[in-house]
Design a protein around this motif. Sequence first.
Motif, PDB file in Angstrom:
ATOM      1  N   LEU A  29      -4.536 -44.303  56.862  1.00 48.87           N
ATOM      2  CA  LEU A  29      -5.341 -44.699  57.510  1.00 48.87           C
ATOM      3  C   LEU A  29      -6.024 -46.291  57.931  1.00 48.87           C
ATOM      4  CD1 LEU A  29      -7.400 -41.912  58.459  1.00 48.87           C
ATOM      5  CD2 LEU A  29      -5.250 -43.144  60.306  1.00 48.87           C
ATOM      6  N   VAL A  30      -6.151 -46.024  56.014  1.00 49.74           N
ATOM      7  CA  VAL A  30      -6.808 -47.647  55.511  1.00 49.74           C
ATOM      8  C   VAL A  30      -4.663 -48.914  55.273  1.00 49.74           C
ATOM      9  CG1 VAL A  30      -7.240 -49.118  53.245  1.00 49.74           C
ATOM     10  CG2 VAL A  30      -8.434 -46.990  54.386  1.00 49.74           C
ATOM     11  N   GLU A  31      -4.004 -48.170  54.809  1.00 50.47           N
ATOM     12  CA  GLU A  31      -3.175 -48.790  54.653  1.00 50.47           C
ATOM     13  C   GLU A  31      -2.700 -49.293  56.840  1.00 50.47           C
ATOM     14  OE1 GLU A  31       0.084 -47.207  52.650  1.00 50.47           O
ATOM     15  OE2 GLU A  31      -0.658 -46.886  51.070  1.00 50.47           O
ATOM     16  N   LEU A  32      -2.897 -48.291  57.275  1.00 48.20           N
ATOM     17  CA  LEU A  32      -2.455 -48.711  58.695  1.00 48.20           C
ATOM     18  C   LEU A  32      -3.673 -49.553  59.975  1.00 48.20           C
ATOM     19  CD1 LEU A  32      -0.826 -48.008  61.687  1.00 48.20           C
ATOM     20  CD2 LEU A  32      -2.467 -45.798  61.488  1.00 48.20           C
ATOM     21  N   ARG A  33      -4.479 -49.665  58.825  1.00 46.22           N
ATOM     22  CA  ARG A  33      -5.446 -50.780  59.541  1.00 46.22           C
ATOM     23  C   ARG A  33      -5.305 -51.839  59.074  1.00 46.22           C
ATOM     24  NH1 ARG A  33     -12.258 -49.524  58.323  1.00 46.22           N
ATOM     25  NH2 ARG A  33     -10.986 -49.841  56.341  1.00 46.22           N
TER      26      ARG A  33
ATOM     27  N   VAL B  62       2.315 -58.579  56.010  1.00 39.65           N
ATOM     28  CA  VAL B  62       2.153 -56.908  55.744  1.00 39.65           C
ATOM     29  C   VAL B  62       2.523 -55.913  55.853  1.00 39.65           C
ATOM     30  CG1 VAL B  62      -0.681 -55.897  55.900  1.00 39.65           C
ATOM     31  CG2 VAL B  62      -0.694 -57.987  55.773  1.00 39.65           C
ATOM     32  N   PRO B  63       2.658 -54.717  55.896  1.00 38.11           N
ATOM     33  CA  PRO B  63       4.164 -53.780  55.578  1.00 38.11           C
ATOM     34  C   PRO B  63       2.319 -52.762  56.130  1.00 38.11           C
ATOM     35  CG  PRO B  63       4.023 -54.050  53.110  1.00 38.11           C
ATOM     36  CD  PRO B  63       2.968 -55.436  53.899  1.00 38.11           C
ATOM     37  N   MET B  64       3.798 -52.386  57.610  1.00 37.06           N
ATOM     38  CA  MET B  64       3.234 -51.289  57.756  1.00 37.06           C
ATOM     39  C   MET B  64       3.149 -49.426  57.505  1.00 37.06           C
ATOM     40  SD  MET B  64       4.872 -50.232  61.618  1.00 37.06           S
ATOM     41  CE  MET B  64       3.863 -48.888  61.835  1.00 37.06           C
ATOM     42  N   PRO B  65       2.630 -48.811  57.030  1.00 38.61           N
ATOM     43  CA  PRO B  65       3.175 -47.719  56.650  1.00 38.61           C
ATOM     44  C   PRO B  65       4.218 -46.818  57.686  1.00 38.61           C
ATOM     45  CG  PRO B  65       0.821 -47.778  57.202  1.00 38.61           C
ATOM     46  CD  PRO B  65       1.033 -48.585  57.667  1.00 38.61           C
ATOM     47  N   SER B  66       4.858 -46.012  57.285  1.00 41.59           N
ATOM     48  CA  SER B  66       6.281 -45.360  57.999  1.00 41.59           C
ATOM     49  C   SER B  66       5.683 -44.489  58.928  1.00 41.59           C
ATOM     50  CB  SER B  66       6.881 -44.365  56.867  1.00 41.59           C
ATOM     51  OG  SER B  66       7.819 -43.812  58.366  1.00 41.59           O
ATOM     52  N   VAL B  67       6.176 -44.457  59.907  1.00 45.17           N
ATOM     53  CA  VAL B  67       5.913 -44.060  61.335  1.00 45.17           C
ATOM     54  C   VAL B  67       5.565 -42.638  61.225  1.00 45.17           C
ATOM     55  CG1 VAL B  67       6.935 -46.102  62.815  1.00 45.17           C
ATOM     56  CG2 VAL B  67       8.485 -43.796  61.971  1.00 45.17           C
TER      57      VAL B  67
END
Length: 258
Positions: free
Chosen positions: A79-83, A96-101
């Motif tokens: 969630l922190v990476e997604l935020r 900035v990369p987003m986590p894998s879907v």
Amino acid sequence: MLDVHAPHELIHTWKSFLIHIATIVIGLFIAVGLEQTVEFFHHRHQHEQLEQQMNAVLQYNRSIDAEGIANLNAQRMYLVELRAAIDARLHGRYEVPMPSVDDPRMAARLKLPSLAPYEAARQNGMIALLPIERIRIYNRIAVQQDLFMATARDWLAGVAALGAFHERFVDSKGNLEFGEVSLAPELNDLTPGQLYEYLAIVSTLIKRTDVLIERYRTFDMECSAILNGVASEEELLKEITASLSSGGDLPPAAPAKQ
């Protein structure tokens, strides 16, 4: 229940009458004494059985607490990476990369702690067989369980909101509330308004995850303190307060009593 009978003979003198009465009284004393002795050992057996059951369930709770905390910590990292990725796109930073879907960390399956023997003992009245301090100790951890369950419900509501947002953009059979992966949308496909909405949902869930982790830790500390032989409610509260203040954990639980 023992049934006491006086001798079946006619009473002609005061001496016979007094012997008759004495026989009845002595017989009643013996009957009541035997009954109370049997009841005492029966209650002691029930007491020991309840303590053994509580010992086993507290040991089980400790085994699932560590797993629950690990799952929640993994979900929090996701969630922190997604935020961070959502916030970056709101400020025009697409590097900035987003986590894998389909990041498996989003799926946190919880095992809820139990105090089933204590709850059953309260319903059938067996809890009264315990010493008052033992009742207070178990009541304290029951209160902590209630707080944990309320926090878990809030967390599940946050997880449901995240899953519902995902479903608006990607059809997925996965259900976050059951610890399954719910496919996330590509951030680059979302409008600024949708990104702000996503950011609010994710931020709320991060905070609820933090609170639930703390509830897990506190409940686990109380289980550990009881298994390690805490003698009173006051001693239990002191150990928990000291442990929370220092940021550490209680010593490992003692082996289950046979």
